[in-house]
Design a protein around this motif. Structure first.
Motif, PDB file in Angstrom:
ATOM      1  N   LEU A  69      16.873  25.178  47.834  1.00  0.00           N
ATOM      2  CA  LEU A  69      16.329  25.856  49.280  1.00  0.00           C
ATOM      3  C   LEU A  69      16.931  24.975  50.132  1.00  0.00           C
ATOM      4  CD1 LEU A  69      12.401  26.158  48.535  1.00  0.00           C
ATOM      5  CD2 LEU A  69      14.336  28.036  48.707  1.00  0.00           C
ATOM      6  N   ALA A  70      17.177  23.574  50.300  1.00  0.00           N
ATOM      7  CA  ALA A  70      17.517  22.869  51.249  1.00  0.00           C
ATOM      8  C   ALA A  70      19.078  23.109  51.494  1.00  0.00           C
ATOM      9  CB  ALA A  70      17.342  21.210  51.015  1.00  0.00           C
ATOM     10  N   ALA A 104       9.063  10.284  48.056  1.00  0.00           N
ATOM     11  CA  ALA A 104      10.172   9.432  48.679  1.00  0.00           C
ATOM     12  C   ALA A 104      10.394   9.106  49.873  1.00  0.00           C
ATOM     13  CB  ALA A 104      11.701  10.338  48.334  1.00  0.00           C
ATOM     14  N   GLU A 105      11.113   8.168  50.311  1.00  0.00           N
ATOM     15  CA  GLU A 105      11.164   7.561  51.744  1.00  0.00           C
ATOM     16  C   GLU A 105      12.703   8.462  52.254  1.00  0.00           C
ATOM     17  OE1 GLU A 105      11.556   3.603  54.468  1.00  0.00           O
ATOM     18  OE2 GLU A 105      11.349   3.334  52.220  1.00  0.00           O
ATOM     19  N   LEU A 106      12.518   9.239  53.220  1.00  0.00           N
ATOM     20  CA  LEU A 106      13.740   9.831  53.573  1.00  0.00           C
ATOM     21  C   LEU A 106      14.175   9.144  54.788  1.00  0.00           C
ATOM     22  CD1 LEU A 106      11.639  13.412  54.254  1.00  0.00           C
ATOM     23  CD2 LEU A 106      13.342  12.482  52.186  1.00  0.00           C
ATOM     24  N   GLU A 116      20.329  17.741  53.414  1.00  0.00           N
ATOM     25  CA  GLU A 116      20.977  17.101  52.417  1.00  0.00           C
ATOM     26  C   GLU A 116      20.227  16.156  51.779  1.00  0.00           C
ATOM     27  OE1 GLU A 116      24.449  15.744  54.686  1.00  0.00           O
ATOM     28  OE2 GLU A 116      25.241  17.992  54.773  1.00  0.00           O
ATOM     29  N   SER A 117      19.414  15.374  52.133  1.00  0.00           N
ATOM     30  CA  SER A 117      18.628  14.305  51.685  1.00  0.00           C
ATOM     31  C   SER A 117      17.732  14.929  50.780  1.00  0.00           C
ATOM     32  CB  SER A 117      18.099  13.510  52.799  1.00  0.00           C
ATOM     33  OG  SER A 117      17.144  12.270  51.949  1.00  0.00           O
ATOM     34  N   LEU A 118      16.905  15.912  51.320  1.00  0.00           N
ATOM     35  CA  LEU A 118      16.092  16.588  50.340  1.00  0.00           C
ATOM     36  C   LEU A 118      16.512  17.371  49.252  1.00  0.00           C
ATOM     37  CD1 LEU A 118      13.859  18.230  53.386  1.00  0.00           C
ATOM     38  CD2 LEU A 118      13.111  16.407  51.952  1.00  0.00           C
ATOM     39  N   ALA A 119      17.756  17.801  49.099  1.00  0.00           N
ATOM     40  CA  ALA A 119      18.608  18.313  48.355  1.00  0.00           C
ATOM     41  C   ALA A 119      18.699  17.491  46.971  1.00  0.00           C
ATOM     42  CB  ALA A 119      19.634  19.004  48.786  1.00  0.00           C
ATOM     43  N   ARG A 120      18.862  16.290  47.363  1.00  0.00           N
ATOM     44  CA  ARG A 120      18.995  15.018  46.583  1.00  0.00           C
ATOM     45  C   ARG A 120      17.854  14.651  45.726  1.00  0.00           C
ATOM     46  NH1 ARG A 120      22.574  13.556  50.552  1.00  0.00           N
ATOM     47  NH2 ARG A 120      21.166  11.720  51.092  1.00  0.00           N
TER      48      ARG A 120
END
Length: 294
Positions: free
Chosen positions: A161-162, A235-237, A253-257
């Motif tokens: 989705l991200a 998680a810490e974004l 992109e951070s959420l996708a990982r």
């Protein structure tokens, strides 16, 4: 632990030996009333007193007879033994009481230290909203719906989705990333954001002043649809730094990982909610004032 047990055992053994020594000393005192001479010699006065006591005892035995004298001696010995027994019980009981008190005093602080309060988990909350022009709405919506249909839980398809949203052709974007906080506070914020986004459907937007004045024809407006992605994560974004489009893309992109084990909840909503529906740009910005043009 071993040292503590050894110390308690030593205290108990010393108390028991003290009691035995007291009993033995008392018995020796009764059987041999004459003071020991290992440290000093008796004075003539002490010798005379002892000889006088022995003479009186002999005279008593001669007067009452040998049998009665022995009976009195046995009675005195029994009374003396009872007294010694009571004294021994008191000493041993006192030693045990001290030992029990010592045990609880040493153990209580350790028990409190061994069970600290569990730390409260910290969660992050991110909200990414993108507006799509009419010509792109159908394709992006179809792609996102296919991703959601591939799994039962949106958490498991968050990377897809991200990534799809990061590649979509935006016209407007808005990013909200809340400070990392305790899980209950983050959950309350998550509910508040969902309620705010849901309330857009019932929001009354006043008409634009001057539209159609003196017979003026209505101007042609762009039509858009808004898709909102809400992610509650353990998680810490990374901090959203920079212009909104770049910051929103980095957040996606951070959420996708992130693995699904770090994701608490994912919500994906559309406005207007109907498939293929769009709304004028002015109406969309009025309902989502955080939007900025890319």
């Amino acid at each position: 632990m071993i040292a503590t047990m050894s110390l308690r055992g030593l205290v108990l053994v010393l108390a028991f030996h003290a009691a035995l020594a007291t009993t033995a000393s008392a018995q020796r005192t009764y059987r041999h009333p004459r003071p020991a001479t290992s440290h000093r010699e008796l004075t003539p006065e002490e010798i005379a007193e002892h000889d006088s006591e022995m003479a009186a005892l002999q005279a008593r035995c001669d007067a009452v007879g040998r049998e009665q004298c022995l009976e009195e001696d046995r009675a005195q010995r029994a009374a003396h033994l009872r007294a010694v027994t009571h004294e021994t019980i008191a000493i041993v009981g006192g030693a045990l009481a001290v030992l029990v008190l010592f045990f609880f005093v040493r153990r209580s602080p350790r028990r409190r230290a061994a069970s600290p309060a569990p730390p409260v988990e910290q969660w992050d909350l991110a909200v990414v909203e993108v507006a799509l022009a009419r010509e792109h709405v159908a394709a992006v919506r179809h792609a996102l719906e296919e991703i959601l249909a591939s799994r039962l839980n949106a958490r498991d398809v968050l990377p897809e989705l991200a990534t799809a949203l990061a590649r979509a052709p935006w016209t407007h974007v808005a990013l909200r990333q809340y400070a990392r906080t305790d899980a209950p506070v983050a959950e309350e914020r998550h509910r508040a954001v969902r309620a705010e986004i849901a309330a857009r459907e019932t929001l009354e937007v006043p008409p634009e002043p001057g539209r159609g004045y003196r017979g003026e024809a209505a101007r042609e407006e762009e039509e858009h649809a808004l898709v909102s992605l809400i992610v509650l994560t353990r998680a810490e974004l990374p901090d959203a730094i920079g212009a909104p489009p770049e910051a929103a893309r980095r957040t996606l992109e951070s959420l996708a990982r992130r693995p699904s084990s770090e994701i608490v909840q994912v919500d994906l909503t559309w406005f207007p909610p109907g498939a293929g529906e769009t709304t004028p740009t002015r109406d969309l910005v009025a309902r989502a004032p955080r939007l900025v043009r890319t």
